[in-house]
Motif scaffolding. Structure first.
Motif, PDB file in Angstrom:
ATOM      1  N   ILE A 198      33.139  -8.402  17.004  1.00  0.00           N
ATOM      2  CA  ILE A 198      33.889  -7.904  18.160  1.00  0.00           C
ATOM      3  C   ILE A 198      34.111  -6.407  17.972  1.00  0.00           C
ATOM      4  O   ILE A 198      34.851  -5.988  17.078  1.00  0.00           O
ATOM      5  CB  ILE A 198      35.261  -8.612  18.310  1.00  0.00           C
ATOM      6  N   ASP A 199      33.439  -5.616  18.802  1.00  0.00           N
ATOM      7  CA  ASP A 199      33.556  -4.154  18.722  1.00  0.00           C
ATOM      8  C   ASP A 199      33.352  -3.646  17.295  1.00  0.00           C
ATOM      9  O   ASP A 199      34.124  -2.824  16.786  1.00  0.00           O
ATOM     10  CB  ASP A 199      34.923  -3.693  19.258  1.00  0.00           C
ATOM     11  N   VAL A 244      42.500 -13.111  20.814  1.00  0.00           N
ATOM     12  CA  VAL A 244      41.819 -11.967  21.430  1.00  0.00           C
ATOM     13  C   VAL A 244      40.908 -12.474  22.538  1.00  0.00           C
ATOM     14  O   VAL A 244      40.084 -13.372  22.325  1.00  0.00           O
ATOM     15  CB  VAL A 244      40.978 -11.187  20.378  1.00  0.00           C
ATOM     16  N   SER A 245      41.068 -11.901  23.730  1.00  0.00           N
ATOM     17  CA  SER A 245      40.180 -12.228  24.846  1.00  0.00           C
ATOM     18  C   SER A 245      38.895 -11.423  24.693  1.00  0.00           C
ATOM     19  O   SER A 245      38.935 -10.230  24.404  1.00  0.00           O
ATOM     20  CB  SER A 245      40.848 -11.887  26.182  1.00  0.00           C
ATOM     21  N   ILE A 246      37.754 -12.096  24.884  1.00  0.00           N
ATOM     22  CA  ILE A 246      36.464 -11.439  24.662  1.00  0.00           C
ATOM     23  C   ILE A 246      35.504 -11.711  25.816  1.00  0.00           C
ATOM     24  O   ILE A 246      35.750 -12.584  26.655  1.00  0.00           O
ATOM     25  CB  ILE A 246      35.803 -11.926  23.342  1.00  0.00           C
ATOM     26  N   THR A 247      34.413 -10.952  25.832  1.00  0.00           N
ATOM     27  CA  THR A 247      33.299 -11.253  26.721  1.00  0.00           C
ATOM     28  C   THR A 247      32.038 -11.346  25.880  1.00  0.00           C
ATOM     29  O   THR A 247      31.907 -10.663  24.862  1.00  0.00           O
ATOM     30  CB  THR A 247      33.097 -10.160  27.801  1.00  0.00           C
ATOM     31  N   ALA A 269      30.255  -9.863  20.621  1.00  0.00           N
ATOM     32  CA  ALA A 269      31.248  -9.949  21.694  1.00  0.00           C
ATOM     33  C   ALA A 269      31.986  -8.626  21.818  1.00  0.00           C
ATOM     34  O   ALA A 269      31.908  -7.761  20.940  1.00  0.00           O
ATOM     35  CB  ALA A 269      32.238 -11.077  21.411  1.00  0.00           C
ATOM     36  N   PHE A 270      32.704  -8.481  22.932  1.00  0.00           N
ATOM     37  CA  PHE A 270      33.491  -7.277  23.193  1.00  0.00           C
ATOM     38  C   PHE A 270      34.872  -7.689  23.666  1.00  0.00           C
ATOM     39  O   PHE A 270      35.032  -8.726  24.309  1.00  0.00           O
ATOM     40  CB  PHE A 270      32.812  -6.398  24.252  1.00  0.00           C
ATOM     41  N   LYS A 271      35.873  -6.871  23.327  1.00  0.00           N
ATOM     42  CA  LYS A 271      37.235  -7.168  23.762  1.00  0.00           C
ATOM     43  C   LYS A 271      37.310  -7.083  25.289  1.00  0.00           C
ATOM     44  O   LYS A 271      36.684  -6.238  25.906  1.00  0.00           O
ATOM     45  CB  LYS A 271      38.226  -6.183  23.131  1.00  0.00           C
ATOM     46  N   ARG A 272      38.113  -8.003  25.849  1.00  0.00           N
ATOM     47  CA  ARG A 272      38.265  -8.060  27.301  1.00  0.00           C
ATOM     48  C   ARG A 272      39.705  -7.697  27.634  1.00  0.00           C
ATOM     49  O   ARG A 272      40.649  -8.310  27.137  1.00  0.00           O
ATOM     50  CB  ARG A 272      37.924  -9.482  27.766  1.00  0.00           C
TER      51      ARG A 272
END
Length: 199
Positions: free
Chosen positions: A64-65, A37-40, A5-8
């Motif tokens: 995440i990242d 944490v909001s993610i995509t 996932a990645f931070k949004r």
């Protein structure tokens, strides 16, 4: 299982709609001592993962990242008629704190039970998953419900299930029924006729 996932940073309905059009699914990670944490996530990877039973009842490695966290899938929303995952919620887990989670029930030995073998009964699954409490490291992928001793007209209850070490069932009500063996109406009539003929 690992999830990337990645931070949004962009929030709101419009931003989420643009993400979905770009093949991404918005989500959130919450719980523990850290802030939510909001993610995509990649939509196709998530869509296919959701089809696997183990994805719903396992501790996941969410990266995440570049940073990996242990999480549980807590909720997800799908489109009413499109094959589209709209949102996913993940909860952080602490190795030292017990979690409450629902795990699938796998039914075994129905074919060798007296209910089926001797009486041609039909076994109805009242529950398909069981709510349990355990430490994250003791979380089973599924729980086995052994039907080997079930006879016609009998029920298997939560208390009858042998649970793995460190796992306790969360019971709602006095004695939850897991499965029941029922003789079909036609079969009952046929048995009665056979008995009458013998007399």
């Amino acid at each position: 299982m690992k999830v990337i996932a990645f931070k949004r940073t962009l929030q709101g309905t419009g931003a989420s709609r643009r993400l979905r059009k770009a093949g991404q699914t918005p989500g959130i990670v919450y719980g523990g001592t850290a802030a939510p944490v909001s993610i995509t996530l990649d939509h196709n990877a998530l869509y296919h993962a959701l089809k696997k039973e183990v994805f719903h009842s396992s501790i996941l490695d969410l990266e995440i990242d570049g940073t990996v966290e242990k999480v549980l899938l807590r909720d997800f929303q799908v489109h009413a008629y499109k094959q589209l995952v709209l949102h996913a919620d993940f909860q952080r887990v602490d190795a030292n704190h017990k979690i409450h989670v629902k795990v699938p029930l796998h039914f075994t030995n129905a074919d060798v039970s007296p209910a089926v073998k001797l009486h041609a009964a039909v076994i109805s699954h009242v529950m398909v998953e069981l709510e349990i409490s355990c430490l994250p490291g003791q979380l089973p992928e599924f729980i086995i419900a052994d039907l080997a001793n079930l006879d016609a007209g009998q029920s298997l209850h939560v208390k009858d299930i042998v649970l793995p070490e460190g796992v306790t069932a969360i019971i709602h009500g006095e004695n939850q029924t897991v499965a029941i063996a029922v003789i079909p109406a036609g079969a009952t009539a046929a048995e009665a006729e056979a008995v009458a003929e013998k007399k």
